[in-house]
Design an enzyme around this catalytic site. Structure first.
Site, PDB file in Angstrom:
ATOM      1  N   LYS A 141      94.031 -17.170 -91.108  1.00 34.11           N
ATOM      2  CA  LYS A 141      92.634 -17.472 -90.803  1.00 34.11           C
ATOM      3  C   LYS A 141      92.276 -16.751 -89.501  1.00 34.11           C
ATOM      4  CE  LYS A 141      88.700 -19.576 -91.235  1.00 34.11           C
ATOM      5  NZ  LYS A 141      87.754 -19.018 -92.202  1.00 34.11           N
ATOM      6  N   LYS A 199     113.721 -21.319 -83.557  1.00 38.60           N
ATOM      7  CA  LYS A 199     112.448 -21.917 -83.145  1.00 38.60           C
ATOM      8  C   LYS A 199     111.534 -20.851 -82.547  1.00 38.60           C
ATOM      9  CE  LYS A 199     109.196 -24.620 -82.239  1.00 38.60           C
ATOM     10  NZ  LYS A 199     108.866 -25.808 -81.550  1.00 38.60           N
ATOM     11  N   CYS A 204     102.667 -23.579 -77.515  1.00 35.23           N
ATOM     12  CA  CYS A 204     103.897 -22.944 -78.017  1.00 35.23           C
ATOM     13  C   CYS A 204     103.836 -21.447 -78.231  1.00 35.23           C
ATOM     14  CB  CYS A 204     104.307 -23.605 -79.323  1.00 35.23           C
ATOM     15  SG  CYS A 204     104.849 -25.289 -79.090  1.00 35.23           S
ATOM     16  N   GLU A 213     111.864 -28.884 -82.788  1.00 34.57           N
ATOM     17  CA  GLU A 213     110.814 -29.611 -83.497  1.00 34.57           C
ATOM     18  C   GLU A 213     109.782 -28.616 -84.008  1.00 34.57           C
ATOM     19  OE1 GLU A 213     110.687 -32.864 -84.493  1.00 34.57           O
ATOM     20  OE2 GLU A 213     109.209 -31.698 -85.590  1.00 34.57           O
ATOM     21  N   PHE A 214     109.501 -28.669 -85.291  1.00 37.15           N
ATOM     22  CA  PHE A 214     108.555 -27.717 -85.884  1.00 37.15           C
ATOM     23  C   PHE A 214     107.187 -28.327 -86.147  1.00 37.15           C
ATOM     24  CE2 PHE A 214     112.748 -26.002 -87.062  1.00 37.15           C
ATOM     25  CZ  PHE A 214     112.618 -24.706 -86.598  1.00 37.15           C
ATOM     26  N   ARG A 238      95.957 -26.992 -74.018  1.00 35.66           N
ATOM     27  CA  ARG A 238      96.820 -25.967 -73.418  1.00 35.66           C
ATOM     28  C   ARG A 238      96.599 -24.605 -74.086  1.00 35.66           C
ATOM     29  NH1 ARG A 238     102.458 -29.161 -73.394  1.00 35.66           N
ATOM     30  NH2 ARG A 238     101.544 -29.971 -75.316  1.00 35.66           N
TER      31      ARG A 238
HETATM   32  C1  UDX Z   1     102.788 -24.337 -83.594  1.00 33.90           C
HETATM   33  C2  UDX Z   1     103.653 -24.214 -84.861  1.00 33.90           C
HETATM   34  O1  UDX Z   1     102.789 -24.190 -86.016  1.00 33.90           O
HETATM   35  C3  UDX Z   1     104.631 -25.382 -84.942  1.00 33.90           C
HETATM   36  O2  UDX Z   1     105.493 -25.213 -86.049  1.00 33.90           O
HETATM   37  C4  UDX Z   1     105.450 -25.431 -83.656  1.00 33.90           C
HETATM   38  O3  UDX Z   1     106.335 -26.542 -83.673  1.00 33.90           O
HETATM   39  C5  UDX Z   1     104.555 -25.510 -82.436  1.00 33.90           C
HETATM   40  O4  UDX Z   1     103.623 -24.419 -82.448  1.00 33.90           O
HETATM   41  P1  UDX Z   1     100.671 -25.790 -82.900  1.00 33.90           P
HETATM   42  O5  UDX Z   1     100.606 -24.895 -81.711  1.00 33.90           O
HETATM   43  O6  UDX Z   1     100.616 -27.255 -82.689  1.00 33.90           O
HETATM   44  O7  UDX Z   1     102.021 -25.523 -83.738  1.00 33.90           O
HETATM   45  O8  UDX Z   1      99.460 -25.432 -83.885  1.00 33.90           O
HETATM   46  P2  UDX Z   1      99.213 -24.336 -85.034  1.00 33.90           P
HETATM   47  O9  UDX Z   1      98.626 -25.014 -86.192  1.00 33.90           O
HETATM   48  O10 UDX Z   1     100.376 -23.480 -85.288  1.00 33.90           O
HETATM   49  O11 UDX Z   1      98.049 -23.446 -84.387  1.00 33.90           O
HETATM   50  C6  UDX Z   1      98.259 -22.660 -83.233  1.00 33.90           C
HETATM   51  C7  UDX Z   1      97.010 -21.871 -82.923  1.00 33.90           C
HETATM   52  O12 UDX Z   1      96.782 -20.871 -83.905  1.00 33.90           O
HETATM   53  C8  UDX Z   1      95.735 -22.728 -82.889  1.00 33.90           C
HETATM   54  O13 UDX Z   1      94.909 -22.300 -81.835  1.00 33.90           O
HETATM   55  C9  UDX Z   1      95.096 -22.442 -84.226  1.00 33.90           C
HETATM   56  O14 UDX Z   1      93.711 -22.640 -84.231  1.00 33.90           O
HETATM   57  C10 UDX Z   1      95.456 -20.965 -84.403  1.00 33.90           C
HETATM   58  N1  UDX Z   1      95.454 -20.514 -85.803  1.00 33.90           N
HETATM   59  C11 UDX Z   1      96.306 -21.082 -86.705  1.00 33.90           C
HETATM   60  C12 UDX Z   1      94.622 -19.476 -86.192  1.00 33.90           C
HETATM   61  O15 UDX Z   1      93.861 -18.937 -85.387  1.00 33.90           O
HETATM   62  N2  UDX Z   1      94.668 -19.034 -87.497  1.00 33.90           N
HETATM   63  C13 UDX Z   1      95.509 -19.584 -88.420  1.00 33.90           C
HETATM   64  O16 UDX Z   1      95.505 -19.127 -89.586  1.00 33.90           O
HETATM   65  C14 UDX Z   1      96.354 -20.641 -88.007  1.00 33.90           C
HETATM   66  P1  ADP Z   2     105.745 -31.185 -74.854  1.00 37.82           P
HETATM   67  O1  ADP Z   2     104.494 -30.613 -75.465  1.00 37.82           O
HETATM   68  O2  ADP Z   2     106.899 -30.226 -74.905  1.00 37.82           O
HETATM   69  O3  ADP Z   2     106.081 -32.539 -75.361  1.00 37.82           O
HETATM   70  P2  ADP Z   2     104.624 -32.405 -72.458  1.00 37.82           P
HETATM   71  O4  ADP Z   2     104.226 -31.757 -71.181  1.00 37.82           O
HETATM   72  O5  ADP Z   2     103.560 -32.998 -73.322  1.00 37.82           O
HETATM   73  O6  ADP Z   2     105.453 -31.308 -73.273  1.00 37.82           O
HETATM   74  O7  ADP Z   2     105.690 -33.563 -72.184  1.00 37.82           O
HETATM   75  C1  ADP Z   2     106.843 -33.428 -71.450  1.00 37.82           C
HETATM   76  C2  ADP Z   2     107.075 -34.722 -70.682  1.00 37.82           C
HETATM   77  O8  ADP Z   2     108.371 -34.660 -70.063  1.00 37.82           O
HETATM   78  C3  ADP Z   2     106.084 -34.990 -69.548  1.00 37.82           C
HETATM   79  O9  ADP Z   2     105.427 -36.228 -69.771  1.00 37.82           O
HETATM   80  C4  ADP Z   2     106.954 -35.037 -68.270  1.00 37.82           C
HETATM   81  O10 ADP Z   2     106.520 -36.006 -67.331  1.00 37.82           O
HETATM   82  C5  ADP Z   2     108.312 -35.397 -68.844  1.00 37.82           C
HETATM   83  N1  ADP Z   2     109.443 -35.030 -67.975  1.00 37.82           N
HETATM   84  C6  ADP Z   2     109.673 -33.853 -67.360  1.00 37.82           C
HETATM   85  N2  ADP Z   2     110.825 -33.889 -66.678  1.00 37.82           N
HETATM   86  C7  ADP Z   2     111.359 -35.130 -66.851  1.00 37.82           C
HETATM   87  C8  ADP Z   2     112.549 -35.788 -66.403  1.00 37.82           C
HETATM   88  N3  ADP Z   2     113.444 -35.163 -65.635  1.00 37.82           N
HETATM   89  N4  ADP Z   2     112.758 -37.069 -66.779  1.00 37.82           N
HETATM   90  C9  ADP Z   2     111.859 -37.715 -67.571  1.00 37.82           C
HETATM   91  N5  ADP Z   2     110.725 -37.136 -68.035  1.00 37.82           N
HETATM   92  C10 ADP Z   2     110.470 -35.864 -67.688  1.00 37.82           C
END
Ligand code: UDX
Ligand code: ADP
Length: 495
Positions: free
Chosen positions: A286, A239, A295, A180-181, A365
């Site tokens: 930025k 990914k 991530c 998932e992106f 996170r």
């Molecule tokens: C990222 C990837 O963009 C996404 O494709 C992947 O699926 C999951 O990880 P996310 O972590 O949700 O997504 O947010 P993103 O917009 O990428 O920002 C990540 C961090 O980088 C944030 O703290 C953001 O503030 C920071 N950031 C982003 C910068 O400091 N400068 C930038 O130019 C862009």
């Molecule tokens: P992400 O950002 O990858 O979605 P999260 O921590 O937000 O991660 O969500 C992952 C979810 O998966 C949590 O709500 C957790 O309770 C659930 N989970 C973990 N292990 C299991 C499992 N064995 N069966 C069902 N749900 C699970």
């Protein structure tokens, strides 16, 4: 179009038209992704399950556990129609033709690979659960970001534990990688119009049939040209690679921000000038206090670990530097605060604006604010935190987590959660912008004047996101420092 009713056909045990989907894991990825699938595919029953009953109760309530612009509307439209949230994991597995594994894969905190490798025990537990309760053949889709070749381990577990269907045929499982992106804060937009949908499969007849079945689901709203089928291992690695490349750009611009501050250059101008080159492009340049989120750090550490395990030390060192630069950016910013406030912030009140790792999400996170607050606390400052979306509980949890702090009681004495920007800044000596919320970016001159009036003098403002109008704030009276815009301290006339 996918089949609407009637039994799903299959190629050697692989369902070819998906009628029922189970998503294991109702988190930031599984929840929004499968809600959008339910919205766009009303003929498919989608059940999102989780072992956490509190999370499922929240998904079934008016206050969803994940804040994402547009998500409420999506869930409201299809919950109870073809979208269901449940803790009955086994029933949903049994009913599904296709199962998304969307569980968390955090960085290991102990054992082999501690601090680098992904903790795969949630993925393994879900896989074992599928193997033990499935009574028909299924397509299993890795949605969680996993290290390269995780599908091989899942396959071994599934094949070693698979049983027979009621008609006596052996149950078969086809594993796909479909990373998932989506980015948080724009998840719904990203899911509605993805740049690409990546589906990795084994190069076998069944593997391809499974990939086509999943592709058919997406083709209900995504143009076929955007669905890219690859090998399993390429998909898994893509990914990690995409996140590493994005994070690398941020660390690169943040390293340049340090040079800008030392020379008087302006990092926004530098980024803009570079981004005008079509080969470079303007996205993810930025400068900031440092990237956060669940991530980037996790996936790069994963890549570092993978490279090292493969004996590729130089490759591993190369990617590790992206993380080290991010840590350096946060620390450099925190040091700037202390040095500017006359080398001490002991007993001074610091206002922290924004706690989420980016705007438009309640997710904290790896948020830069956590590291900064830890630093300010160690310097014995009092901190008032305001974030428009993150709950008080979450902030206190993040700041008192073992590993972040050893004295939770002291944290509670030093930290106060404020109810507005003004409330956080009252009587403060410095304001620190940690998240680029529109509320901070669009605050009017009058609002800043009121904040300035209520602060101690001199009043400092440190913009960790480069979002405020520094000229206007200097007119108000603030002494402003913005990341990548220097030089900062030009005594005796600073502003
Ligand atoms: C990222 C990837 O963009 C996404 O494709 C992947 O699926 C999951 O990880 P996310 O972590 O949700 O997504 O947010 P993103 O917009 O990428 O920002 C990540 C961090 O980088 C944030 O703290 C953001 O503030 C920071 N950031 C982003 C910068 O400091 N400068 C930038 O130019 C862009
Ligand atoms: P992400 O950002 O990858 O979605 P999260 O921590 O937000 O991660 O969500 C992952 C979810 O998966 C949590 O709500 C957790 O309770 C659930 N989970 C973990 N292990 C299991 C499992 N064995 N069966 C069902 N749900 C699970």
């Amino acid at each position: 179009m996918a089949a609407v009713n009637g039994s799903s056909s299959n190629i050697q045990g692989v369902p070819t038209h998906v009628k029922s989907i189970c998503c294991i894991g109702a988190g930031y990825v599984g929840g929004p992704t499968c809600s959008v699938i339910a919205l766009k595919c009303p003929h498919i029953k989608v059940t999102i399950v989780d072992i956490n009953p509190v999370r499922i109760a929240a998904w079934n309530s008016d206050v969803l556990p994940v804040y994402e612009p547009g998500l409420d509307e999506v869930v409201r439209e299809c919950r109870g129609r073809n979208l269901f949230f449940s803790t009955d994991v086994d029933a949903a597995i049994k009913e599904a033709d296709l199962i998304f594994v969307s569980v968390n894969t955090p960085t290991k905190t102990s054992g082999v690979g501690k601090g680098f490798a992904a903790d795969l025990h949630y993925v393994e537990a879900s896989t074992r659960r599928i193997a033990s309760v499935a009574t028909s053949s299924k397509i299993i889709v890795e949605k969680s970001t996993v290290p390269c070749r995780t599908a091989a381990s899942m396959r071994t577990i599934l094949e070693s534990n698979s049983t027979f269907a009621a008609d006596g045929t052996q149950i078969s499982f086809q594993i796909l990688s479909n990373p998932e992106f989506l980015a948080e804060g724009t998840a719904i937009r990203d899911l509605f119009a993805p740049d690409r949908v990546l589906i990795g499969s084994l190069d076998t007849q069944q593997g391809k049939a499974a990939a086509n079945a999943l592709s058919e689901v997406y083709e209900n709203w995504v143009d076929r040209s955007k669905v890219y089928q690859t090998g399993l291992w390429s998909s898994e690695l893509s990914k990690l690679a995409a996140n590493a490349l994005l994070a690398q750009r941020i660390s690169s611009i943040n390293s340049l921000a340090a040079i800008c501050e030392a020379t008087g250059a302006n990092v926004d101008e530098v980024a803009h000038a570079c981004g005008l080159d079509g080969r470079i492009g303007n996205k993810f340049l930025k400068a900031s206090v440092g990237f956060g989120g669940s991530c980037f750090q996790k996936d790069i550490l994963n890549l570092v670990y993978l490279s090292e395990s493969l004996g590729l030390k130089e490759v591993s060192d190369y990617w590790h530097q992206v993380i080290k630069m991010n840590e350096y950016s946060k620390e450099r910013f925190a040091r700037k605060v202390v040095s500017t406030l006359f080398n001490t912030i002991t007993f001074k009140k610091i206002a922290v604006l924004g706690f989420a790792f980016k705007k438009d999400t309640g997710d904290t996170r790896e948020a830069a604010a956590i590291t900064l607050c830890k630093y300010f606390r160690q310097e014995r400052a009092f901190i008032a935190i305001y974030d428009p979306k993150v709950t008080t509980n979450q902030i206190m949890l993040d700041l008192t987590e073992p590993g972040v702090v050893d004295d939770a009681e002291a944290v509670r004495k030093q930290v106060r959660i404020a109810t507005s920007m003004q409330d956080a800044c009252d009587d403060a000596e410095a304001v620190i912008i940690c998240t680029e919320w529109d509320e901070f970016k669009n605050a009017s001159k009058q609002e800043w004047e009121a904040i300035y009036k209520a602060m101690k003098k001199p009043s400092f403002l440190f913009d960790g996101r480069g979002i405020v109008d520094t000229k206007m704030l200097r007119e108000v009276g603030f002494k402003v420092h913005a990341v990548g815009k220097g030089p900062v301290i030009v005594d005796p006339v600073w502003a």
